[in-house]
Write a protein that holds these residues in place. Structure first.
Motif, short mmCIF file in Angstrom:
data_model
loop_
_atom_site.label_atom_id
_atom_site.label_comp_id
_atom_site.label_asym_id
_atom_site.label_seq_id
_atom_site.Cartn_x
_atom_site.Cartn_y
_atom_site.Cartn_z
N ILE A 152 0.85 -1.20 0.00
CA ILE A 152 0.00 0.00 0.00
C ILE A 152 0.87 1.23 0.00
O ILE A 152 1.78 1.37 0.83
N PHE A 202 1.40 5.54 -2.04
CA PHE A 202 0.86 6.55 -2.95
C PHE A 202 1.87 6.92 -4.04
O PHE A 202 1.86 8.00 -4.59
N PRO A 221 -1.81 10.48 1.09
CA PRO A 221 -1.39 9.75 2.29
C PRO A 221 -2.49 9.70 3.35
O PRO A 221 -3.13 10.71 3.62
N SER A 247 -0.06 5.55 8.50
CA SER A 247 0.23 4.12 8.47
C SER A 247 -1.00 3.25 8.80
O SER A 247 -1.15 2.17 8.24
N CYS A 280 8.09 -0.84 5.08
CA CYS A 280 9.02 -1.31 4.05
C CYS A 280 10.46 -0.91 4.36
O CYS A 280 11.39 -1.50 3.84
N VAL A 287 12.42 -1.10 7.07
CA VAL A 287 13.18 -1.66 8.17
C VAL A 287 13.94 -2.88 7.67
O VAL A 287 13.52 -3.53 6.72
N PHE A 339 12.91 6.45 17.40
CA PHE A 339 11.92 5.40 17.15
C PHE A 339 10.81 5.48 18.21
O PHE A 339 10.90 6.26 19.14
N LYS A 357 8.71 8.46 19.31
CA LYS A 357 9.87 9.35 19.23
C LYS A 357 9.93 10.34 20.40
O LYS A 357 9.83 11.55 20.23
N ASN A 411 10.02 0.05 18.92
CA ASN A 411 9.07 -0.54 17.99
C ASN A 411 9.77 -0.76 16.64
O ASN A 411 10.27 0.17 16.04
N GLY A 441 8.42 -1.69 13.79
CA GLY A 441 7.62 -1.44 12.58
C GLY A 441 7.15 -2.73 11.90
O GLY A 441 6.95 -2.75 10.69
N ASP A 479 1.10 4.47 15.30
CA ASP A 479 1.81 4.64 16.56
C ASP A 479 1.08 5.57 17.54
O ASP A 479 0.55 5.11 18.55
N TRP A 533 18.52 -5.46 13.67
CA TRP A 533 17.39 -4.60 13.27
C TRP A 533 17.93 -3.21 12.97
O TRP A 533 18.71 -2.66 13.75
N GLN A 542 16.81 0.71 10.72
CA GLN A 542 15.81 1.45 9.94
C GLN A 542 16.54 2.10 8.76
O GLN A 542 17.66 2.57 8.92
N LYS A 574 16.43 5.02 6.51
CA LYS A 574 15.91 6.32 6.09
C LYS A 574 16.89 7.06 5.17
O LYS A 574 16.52 7.97 4.46
#
Ligand code: GDD
Length: 414
Positions: A56, A58, A87, A90, A114, A116, A148, A166, A176, A178, A227, A249, A251, A253
Protein backbone atom coordinates in the motif's frame (compact mmCIF):
# COMPACT_ATOMS: atom_id res chain seq x y z
CA UNK A 1 -5.81 -17.68 6.27
CA UNK A 2 -3.29 -14.89 6.76
CA UNK A 3 -2.57 -11.80 4.63
CA UNK A 4 0.44 -9.50 4.70
CA UNK A 5 0.39 -5.75 4.07
CA UNK A 6 3.56 -3.77 3.42
CA UNK A 7 3.40 0.01 3.77
CA UNK A 8 5.54 1.57 1.05
CA UNK A 9 4.75 5.30 1.53
CA UNK A 10 4.99 7.68 -1.40
CA UNK A 11 7.08 10.34 -3.10
CA UNK A 12 6.54 12.92 -0.36
CA UNK A 13 8.00 10.44 2.12
CA UNK A 14 11.57 9.20 1.85
CA UNK A 15 13.00 12.67 1.28
CA UNK A 16 16.06 11.87 3.38
CA UNK A 17 16.83 9.23 0.78
CA UNK A 18 17.56 11.84 -1.90
CA UNK A 19 19.26 11.94 -4.39
CA UNK A 20 18.67 8.19 -4.73
CA UNK A 21 14.86 8.49 -4.56
CA UNK A 22 14.61 11.05 -7.39
CA UNK A 23 13.86 8.48 -10.10
CA UNK A 24 13.37 5.23 -8.22
CA UNK A 25 10.89 4.90 -5.35
CA UNK A 26 12.83 4.18 -2.15
CA UNK A 27 11.11 0.77 -1.60
CA UNK A 28 12.59 -0.41 -4.92
CA UNK A 29 16.16 0.69 -4.17
CA UNK A 30 18.38 -2.42 -4.22
CA UNK A 31 19.87 -3.81 -1.01
CA UNK A 32 22.05 -6.86 -1.54
CA UNK A 33 20.93 -6.73 -5.18
CA UNK A 34 17.18 -7.05 -4.38
CA UNK A 35 14.65 -4.22 -4.05
CA UNK A 36 14.34 -3.05 -0.41
CA UNK A 37 10.74 -4.30 -0.24
CA UNK A 38 11.78 -7.70 -1.58
CA UNK A 39 13.34 -8.66 1.77
CA UNK A 40 10.15 -8.38 3.87
CA UNK A 41 8.19 -9.95 1.00
CA UNK A 42 10.42 -12.99 0.80
CA UNK A 43 10.17 -13.32 4.59
CA UNK A 44 6.38 -13.54 4.14
CA UNK A 45 6.88 -16.82 2.24
CA UNK A 46 7.44 -18.53 5.58
CA UNK A 47 4.01 -17.51 6.97
CA UNK A 48 1.72 -20.57 7.05
CA UNK A 49 -1.50 -20.21 4.99
CA UNK A 50 -0.52 -16.89 3.43
CA UNK A 51 -3.26 -15.96 0.95
CA UNK A 52 -2.13 -12.57 -0.43
CA UNK A 53 0.46 -9.84 -0.10
CA UNK A 54 -0.57 -6.19 -0.52
CA UNK A 55 1.74 -3.24 -0.98
CA UNK A 56 0.00 0.00 0.00
CA UNK A 57 1.41 3.35 -1.04
CA UNK A 58 0.86 6.55 -2.95
CA UNK A 59 3.64 6.09 -5.51
CA UNK A 60 2.48 5.92 -9.14
CA UNK A 61 1.02 2.52 -9.96
CA UNK A 62 3.24 2.04 -13.02
CA UNK A 63 6.36 2.21 -10.84
CA UNK A 64 5.31 -0.99 -9.06
CA UNK A 65 3.29 -2.75 -11.79
CA UNK A 66 6.12 -4.73 -13.38
CA UNK A 67 7.65 -5.62 -10.03
CA UNK A 68 4.43 -6.98 -8.47
CA UNK A 69 3.43 -8.98 -11.52
CA UNK A 70 6.81 -10.73 -11.81
CA UNK A 71 6.81 -11.29 -8.06
CA UNK A 72 3.35 -12.90 -8.09
CA UNK A 73 4.46 -15.52 -10.56
CA UNK A 74 7.77 -16.08 -8.76
CA UNK A 75 6.18 -16.54 -5.32
CA UNK A 76 3.00 -18.19 -6.58
CA UNK A 77 1.09 -15.95 -4.17
CA UNK A 78 -0.93 -12.96 -5.43
CA UNK A 79 0.97 -9.71 -4.78
CA UNK A 80 -1.01 -6.51 -5.38
CA UNK A 81 -0.08 -2.86 -5.30
CA UNK A 82 -2.89 -0.70 -3.90
CA UNK A 83 -2.55 3.03 -4.55
CA UNK A 84 -3.92 5.62 -2.14
CA UNK A 85 -5.04 8.88 -3.73
CA UNK A 86 -3.24 10.72 -0.91
CA UNK A 87 -1.39 9.75 2.29
CA UNK A 88 -3.72 8.36 4.98
CA UNK A 89 -1.04 7.58 7.57
CA UNK A 90 0.23 4.12 8.47
CA UNK A 91 -3.11 2.92 9.95
CA UNK A 92 -5.33 5.06 7.71
CA UNK A 93 -3.82 3.42 4.60
CA UNK A 94 -4.63 -0.03 5.94
CA UNK A 95 -8.20 1.01 6.77
CA UNK A 96 -8.72 2.63 3.36
CA UNK A 97 -8.32 -0.79 1.69
CA UNK A 98 -10.07 -2.84 4.41
CA UNK A 99 -12.57 -4.46 2.01
CA UNK A 100 -9.84 -5.77 -0.28
CA UNK A 101 -7.69 -6.91 2.64
CA UNK A 102 -10.63 -8.78 4.19
CA UNK A 103 -11.66 -10.34 0.85
CA UNK A 104 -10.27 -13.78 1.83
CA UNK A 105 -11.64 -13.47 5.36
CA UNK A 106 -8.19 -13.75 6.99
CA UNK A 107 -7.82 -14.56 10.69
CA UNK A 108 -4.61 -12.52 10.92
CA UNK A 109 -3.07 -9.54 9.14
CA UNK A 110 0.65 -8.85 9.15
CA UNK A 111 1.60 -5.19 8.74
CA UNK A 112 5.20 -4.34 7.86
CA UNK A 113 7.03 -1.06 7.26
CA UNK A 114 9.02 -1.31 4.05
CA UNK A 115 12.00 0.63 5.41
CA UNK A 116 13.18 -1.66 8.17
CA UNK A 117 15.93 -4.24 7.87
CA UNK A 118 15.74 -7.32 10.07
CA UNK A 119 15.37 -11.08 9.89
CA UNK A 120 11.52 -10.77 10.03
CA UNK A 121 10.74 -13.69 12.39
CA UNK A 122 7.12 -13.76 11.19
CA UNK A 123 6.03 -17.36 11.98
CA UNK A 124 7.49 -16.99 15.50
CA UNK A 125 5.58 -13.73 15.95
CA UNK A 126 2.36 -15.39 14.83
CA UNK A 127 2.82 -18.24 17.33
CA UNK A 128 3.50 -15.79 20.15
CA UNK A 129 0.51 -13.66 19.10
CA UNK A 130 -1.78 -16.70 19.27
CA UNK A 131 -0.48 -17.56 22.73
CA UNK A 132 -1.01 -14.01 24.04
CA UNK A 133 -4.57 -13.90 22.71
CA UNK A 134 -4.56 -10.11 22.17
CA UNK A 135 -5.54 -7.96 19.19
CA UNK A 136 -2.00 -7.20 18.09
CA UNK A 137 1.64 -8.12 18.61
CA UNK A 138 4.57 -5.79 17.83
CA UNK A 139 8.09 -6.84 17.01
CA UNK A 140 10.42 -4.99 19.41
CA UNK A 141 14.17 -4.75 19.77
CA UNK A 142 16.59 -3.49 22.41
CA UNK A 143 18.09 -0.25 21.04
CA UNK A 144 19.01 3.00 22.69
CA UNK A 145 17.97 5.70 20.25
CA UNK A 146 15.21 8.29 20.47
CA UNK A 147 14.26 8.38 16.79
CA UNK A 148 11.92 5.40 17.15
CA UNK A 149 8.79 4.52 19.09
CA UNK A 150 9.87 3.55 22.62
CA UNK A 151 7.90 1.21 24.85
CA UNK A 152 7.65 -0.59 28.13
CA UNK A 153 6.51 -4.22 28.19
CA UNK A 154 5.63 -6.53 31.07
CA UNK A 155 8.65 -8.84 31.47
CA UNK A 156 6.45 -11.84 32.31
CA UNK A 157 3.37 -11.51 30.10
CA UNK A 158 5.01 -9.39 27.33
CA UNK A 159 2.00 -7.07 27.39
CA UNK A 160 2.63 -3.59 25.98
CA UNK A 161 2.24 -1.35 29.04
CA UNK A 162 3.34 2.04 27.77
CA UNK A 163 4.14 3.49 24.33
CA UNK A 164 5.62 6.86 23.29
CA UNK A 165 6.42 7.76 19.69
CA UNK A 166 9.87 9.35 19.23
CA UNK A 167 10.08 10.69 22.82
CA UNK A 168 12.20 13.70 23.68
CA UNK A 169 13.42 12.18 26.91
CA UNK A 170 14.41 8.59 27.68
CA UNK A 171 11.49 6.22 28.08
CA UNK A 172 12.97 2.78 27.58
CA UNK A 173 15.54 0.93 25.55
CA UNK A 174 12.93 -1.22 23.85
CA UNK A 175 11.85 0.13 20.48
CA UNK A 176 9.07 -0.54 17.99
CA UNK A 177 10.50 -2.33 14.93
CA UNK A 178 7.62 -1.44 12.58
CA UNK A 179 6.48 -5.10 12.14
CA UNK A 180 3.07 -6.13 13.49
CA UNK A 181 0.47 -8.88 13.42
CA UNK A 182 -3.18 -8.06 14.12
CA UNK A 183 -6.55 -9.76 14.25
CA UNK A 184 -9.20 -8.09 11.99
CA UNK A 185 -10.48 -6.28 15.09
CA UNK A 186 -7.84 -3.64 14.31
CA UNK A 187 -10.26 -2.25 11.70
CA UNK A 188 -12.86 -1.51 14.42
CA UNK A 189 -10.22 0.35 16.40
CA UNK A 190 -9.19 2.45 13.37
CA UNK A 191 -12.87 3.05 12.63
CA UNK A 192 -13.31 4.49 16.16
CA UNK A 193 -10.35 6.83 15.71
CA UNK A 194 -11.84 7.89 12.38
CA UNK A 195 -15.16 8.75 13.96
CA UNK A 196 -13.35 10.62 16.71
CA UNK A 197 -11.37 12.62 14.11
CA UNK A 198 -14.58 13.31 12.23
CA UNK A 199 -16.32 14.65 15.34
CA UNK A 200 -13.32 16.82 16.09
CA UNK A 201 -13.27 18.17 12.51
CA UNK A 202 -17.01 18.92 12.63
CA UNK A 203 -16.60 20.73 15.92
CA UNK A 204 -13.75 22.67 14.40
CA UNK A 205 -15.81 23.73 11.37
CA UNK A 206 -18.72 24.68 13.58
CA UNK A 207 -16.60 26.79 15.89
CA UNK A 208 -14.90 28.45 12.96
CA UNK A 209 -18.17 29.39 11.33
CA UNK A 210 -19.21 31.03 14.56
CA UNK A 211 -15.90 32.90 14.56
CA UNK A 212 -15.15 31.69 18.06
CA UNK A 213 -12.07 29.83 17.00
CA UNK A 214 -8.97 31.15 15.31
CA UNK A 215 -8.81 29.53 11.88
CA UNK A 216 -6.12 26.86 12.14
CA UNK A 217 -5.58 23.86 9.90
CA UNK A 218 -8.46 21.36 10.09
CA UNK A 219 -7.09 17.91 10.99
CA UNK A 220 -7.53 15.45 8.11
CA UNK A 221 -10.38 13.15 9.13
CA UNK A 222 -9.07 10.03 7.47
CA UNK A 223 -5.41 10.37 8.51
CA UNK A 224 -4.66 7.80 11.22
CA UNK A 225 -1.19 7.01 12.54
CA UNK A 226 -0.66 3.55 13.91
CA UNK A 227 1.81 4.64 16.56
CA UNK A 228 0.40 7.81 18.16
CA UNK A 229 -3.31 7.20 17.47
CA UNK A 230 -3.50 3.47 18.21
CA UNK A 231 -0.51 2.00 20.05
CA UNK A 232 -0.26 4.76 22.67
CA UNK A 233 -3.92 4.75 23.78
CA UNK A 234 -4.22 0.93 23.67
CA UNK A 235 -1.09 0.27 25.76
CA UNK A 236 -1.88 -1.26 29.15
CA UNK A 237 -5.33 -2.47 28.07
CA UNK A 238 -4.44 -6.14 27.55
CA UNK A 239 -4.88 -5.80 23.79
CA UNK A 240 -1.32 -5.36 22.57
CA UNK A 241 1.70 -7.56 23.21
CA UNK A 242 5.35 -7.59 22.21
CA UNK A 243 7.70 -10.14 20.67
CA UNK A 244 11.38 -9.30 21.04
CA UNK A 245 13.92 -10.04 18.32
CA UNK A 246 17.50 -10.76 19.38
CA UNK A 247 18.63 -10.58 15.75
CA UNK A 248 19.79 -7.51 13.80
CA UNK A 249 17.39 -4.60 13.27
CA UNK A 250 17.95 -1.28 11.46
CA UNK A 251 15.81 1.45 9.94
CA UNK A 252 16.58 2.61 6.39
CA UNK A 253 15.91 6.32 6.09
CA UNK A 254 19.19 7.47 4.47
CA UNK A 255 21.42 6.23 1.63
CA UNK A 256 24.21 5.53 4.14
CA UNK A 257 21.92 3.20 6.10
CA UNK A 258 21.06 1.38 2.88
CA UNK A 259 24.74 0.50 2.53
CA UNK A 260 24.83 -0.86 6.07
CA UNK A 261 21.62 -2.85 5.52
CA UNK A 262 22.92 -4.21 2.23
CA UNK A 263 25.78 -5.73 4.26
CA UNK A 264 23.31 -7.24 6.77
CA UNK A 265 21.22 -8.83 4.02
CA UNK A 266 24.32 -10.15 2.21
CA UNK A 267 25.39 -11.78 5.48
CA UNK A 268 21.91 -13.30 5.76
CA UNK A 269 22.23 -14.68 2.20
CA UNK A 270 25.42 -16.41 3.31
CA UNK A 271 23.27 -18.35 5.81
CA UNK A 272 20.03 -18.79 3.85
CA UNK A 273 20.72 -18.52 0.11
CA UNK A 274 24.48 -18.76 -0.52
CA UNK A 275 23.76 -19.42 -4.22
CA UNK A 276 22.94 -15.69 -4.57
CA UNK A 277 26.46 -14.69 -3.57
CA UNK A 278 29.33 -14.33 -6.05
CA UNK A 279 32.17 -16.80 -6.03
CA UNK A 280 35.40 -15.49 -7.48
CA UNK A 281 38.50 -17.40 -8.41
CA UNK A 282 40.73 -14.72 -9.95
CA UNK A 283 41.17 -16.75 -13.16
CA UNK A 284 37.93 -16.39 -15.16
CA UNK A 285 36.06 -14.54 -12.45
CA UNK A 286 37.29 -11.58 -10.37
CA UNK A 287 38.73 -12.04 -6.90
CA UNK A 288 35.89 -11.92 -4.39
CA UNK A 289 36.39 -11.07 -0.71
CA UNK A 290 33.54 -11.72 1.77
CA UNK A 291 29.89 -11.26 0.84
CA UNK A 292 29.34 -9.93 -2.68
CA UNK A 293 26.35 -9.85 -5.03
CA UNK A 294 26.95 -9.53 -8.79
CA UNK A 295 23.95 -9.39 -11.14
CA UNK A 296 24.28 -12.02 -13.91
CA UNK A 297 24.25 -9.32 -16.62
CA UNK A 298 27.15 -7.34 -15.09
CA UNK A 299 30.59 -7.69 -16.66
CA UNK A 300 33.41 -7.68 -14.14
CA UNK A 301 37.01 -8.05 -15.31
CA UNK A 302 38.87 -11.02 -13.86
CA UNK A 303 41.66 -8.78 -12.50
CA UNK A 304 39.23 -6.70 -10.42
CA UNK A 305 39.04 -7.31 -6.68
CA UNK A 306 35.56 -7.06 -5.17
CA UNK A 307 34.32 -7.09 -1.57
CA UNK A 308 33.45 -7.29 1.20
CA UNK A 309 29.88 -5.87 1.15
CA UNK A 310 29.60 -5.05 -2.52
CA UNK A 311 26.43 -5.21 -4.56
CA UNK A 312 26.68 -4.79 -8.34
CA UNK A 313 23.42 -4.27 -10.27
CA UNK A 314 22.38 -5.06 -13.85
CA UNK A 315 24.57 -4.19 -16.86
CA UNK A 316 27.39 -2.68 -14.80
CA UNK A 317 30.83 -2.82 -16.42
CA UNK A 318 33.88 -3.09 -14.18
CA UNK A 319 37.25 -2.85 -15.95
CA UNK A 320 40.66 -4.35 -15.19
CA UNK A 321 42.41 -3.52 -11.93
CA UNK A 322 39.35 -2.00 -10.26
CA UNK A 323 38.99 -2.30 -6.46
CA UNK A 324 35.50 -2.17 -4.93
CA UNK A 325 34.78 -2.40 -1.17
CA UNK A 326 31.59 -1.62 0.82
CA UNK A 327 29.62 -0.12 -2.01
CA UNK A 328 26.48 -0.37 -4.11
CA UNK A 329 26.97 0.06 -7.86
CA UNK A 330 23.63 0.72 -9.57
CA UNK A 331 22.40 -0.36 -13.03
CA UNK A 332 24.37 0.59 -16.15
CA UNK A 333 27.27 2.21 -14.28
CA UNK A 334 30.76 1.95 -15.71
CA UNK A 335 33.92 1.71 -13.64
CA UNK A 336 37.04 2.14 -15.74
CA UNK A 337 40.54 0.69 -15.27
CA UNK A 338 42.11 0.89 -11.82
CA UNK A 339 39.34 3.01 -10.29
CA UNK A 340 38.71 2.58 -6.55
CA UNK A 341 35.38 2.72 -4.71
CA UNK A 342 34.97 2.34 -0.95
CA UNK A 343 32.02 3.30 1.33
CA UNK A 344 30.06 4.73 -1.56
CA UNK A 345 26.95 4.39 -3.72
CA UNK A 346 27.47 4.89 -7.45
CA UNK A 347 24.25 5.96 -9.21
CA UNK A 348 22.58 4.49 -12.31
CA UNK A 349 24.50 5.18 -15.58
CA UNK A 350 27.30 6.94 -13.71
CA UNK A 351 30.83 6.57 -14.92
CA UNK A 352 34.19 6.59 -13.13
CA UNK A 353 37.31 7.31 -15.17
CA UNK A 354 40.63 5.52 -14.95
CA UNK A 355 42.33 5.76 -11.53
CA UNK A 356 39.35 7.73 -10.16
CA UNK A 357 38.59 7.30 -6.43
CA UNK A 358 35.12 7.56 -4.90
CA UNK A 359 35.20 6.96 -1.17
CA UNK A 360 34.69 7.99 2.46
CA UNK A 361 37.74 9.46 4.16
CA UNK A 362 39.75 7.00 6.20
CA UNK A 363 38.97 8.83 9.46
CA UNK A 364 35.21 8.55 8.93
CA UNK A 365 35.38 4.82 9.53
CA UNK A 366 37.39 2.73 11.92
CA UNK A 367 38.35 -0.93 11.75
CA UNK A 368 36.26 -1.53 8.63
CA UNK A 369 33.08 -0.26 10.30
CA UNK A 370 31.49 2.55 8.24
CA UNK A 371 30.21 5.83 9.64
CA UNK A 372 26.61 5.43 8.54
CA UNK A 373 25.01 7.93 10.92
CA UNK A 374 26.48 11.21 9.65
CA UNK A 375 25.22 12.86 6.48
CA UNK A 376 28.57 12.81 4.69
CA UNK A 377 29.76 9.54 6.23
CA UNK A 378 29.83 7.94 2.79
CA UNK A 379 30.04 9.27 -0.79
CA UNK A 380 26.95 9.19 -3.00
CA UNK A 381 26.88 9.78 -6.74
CA UNK A 382 23.38 10.40 -8.13
CA UNK A 383 22.23 9.19 -11.53
CA UNK A 384 24.46 9.79 -14.60
CA UNK A 385 27.36 11.44 -12.79
CA UNK A 386 30.71 11.41 -14.56
CA UNK A 387 33.91 11.35 -12.51
CA UNK A 388 36.79 11.99 -14.86
CA UNK A 389 40.13 10.15 -14.87
CA UNK A 390 42.18 10.47 -11.65
CA UNK A 391 39.56 12.63 -9.90
CA UNK A 392 39.08 11.88 -6.16
CA UNK A 393 35.65 12.30 -4.51
CA UNK A 394 35.65 12.00 -0.71
CA UNK A 395 32.65 12.17 1.70
CA UNK A 396 30.50 14.03 -0.80
CA UNK A 397 27.00 13.90 -2.27
CA UNK A 398 26.84 14.58 -6.00
CA UNK A 399 23.44 15.30 -7.53
CA UNK A 400 22.46 13.72 -10.87
CA UNK A 401 24.00 14.63 -14.23
CA UNK A 402 27.14 16.34 -12.89
CA UNK A 403 30.57 16.07 -14.44
CA UNK A 404 33.42 16.17 -11.92
CA UNK A 405 36.77 17.13 -13.40
CA UNK A 406 38.38 18.29 -10.15
CA UNK A 407 38.67 16.46 -6.85
CA UNK A 408 36.21 17.30 -4.04
CA UNK A 409 36.00 16.53 -0.33
CA UNK A 410 33.04 16.99 2.05
CA UNK A 411 30.91 18.81 -0.46
CA UNK A 412 27.36 18.59 -1.68
CA UNK A 413 27.51 19.23 -5.41
CA UNK A 414 24.15 20.68 -6.49
N1 GDD B 1 0.82 3.74 2.27
C1 GDD B 1 1.25 4.59 3.17
N2 GDD B 1 0.51 5.72 3.39
N3 GDD B 1 2.37 4.33 3.83
C2 GDD B 1 2.76 5.21 4.76
C3 GDD B 1 2.06 6.40 5.05
C4 GDD B 1 0.87 6.65 4.31
O1 GDD B 1 0.20 7.67 4.47
N4 GDD B 1 2.72 7.04 6.03
C5 GDD B 1 3.79 6.28 6.35
N5 GDD B 1 3.82 5.18 5.57
C6 GDD B 1 4.76 4.07 5.62
C7 GDD B 1 6.23 4.44 5.47
O2 GDD B 1 6.67 4.25 4.14
C8 GDD B 1 6.90 3.44 6.39
O3 GDD B 1 7.12 2.21 5.73
C9 GDD B 1 5.87 3.20 7.48
O4 GDD B 1 4.61 3.54 6.91
C10 GDD B 1 6.06 4.02 8.76
O5 GDD B 1 6.32 5.36 8.39
P1 GDD B 1 6.10 6.59 9.39
O6 GDD B 1 4.69 6.61 9.84
O7 GDD B 1 6.64 7.79 8.68
O8 GDD B 1 6.94 6.27 10.68
P2 GDD B 1 8.52 6.12 10.91
O9 GDD B 1 9.10 5.24 9.86
O10 GDD B 1 9.16 7.43 11.13
O11 GDD B 1 8.53 5.36 12.30
C11 GDD B 1 7.77 4.19 12.47
O12 GDD B 1 8.59 3.06 12.28
C12 GDD B 1 9.66 2.90 13.23
C13 GDD B 1 10.39 1.64 12.87
O13 GDD B 1 11.08 1.83 11.67
C14 GDD B 1 7.18 4.21 13.88
O14 GDD B 1 6.21 3.21 13.99
C15 GDD B 1 8.25 4.03 14.94
O15 GDD B 1 7.66 3.85 16.19
C16 GDD B 1 9.10 2.82 14.65
O16 GDD B 1 10.17 2.75 15.61
Amino acid sequence: KVVAVIMVGGPTKGTRFRPLSFNTPKPLFPLAGQPMVHHPISACKSIPNLAQIFLIGFHEEREFALYVSSLSSELKIPVRYLKEDKPHGSAGGLYYFRDLIMEDNPSHIFLLNCDVCCSFPLPEMLDAHRRYGGMGTLLVSAESASEFGELVADPITNELLHYTEKPETFVSDLINCGVYVFTPEIFNVIQDIHTHHEDRANLHTLSRSEALWSPTKTPAKDFVRLDQDILSPLAGKKQLYTYQTMDFWEQIKTPAMSLKCSALYLAQFRLNSPNLLARGDGTKNPTVVGDVYIHPSAKVHRTAKIGPNVSISANVRVAAGVRLMSCIILDDAEIQENAFVMYAIVGWKSSLGKWARVQASSDSFTCGEGDYKTKLGITILGEAVTVEDEVVVVNSIVLPNKILNISVQEEIIL
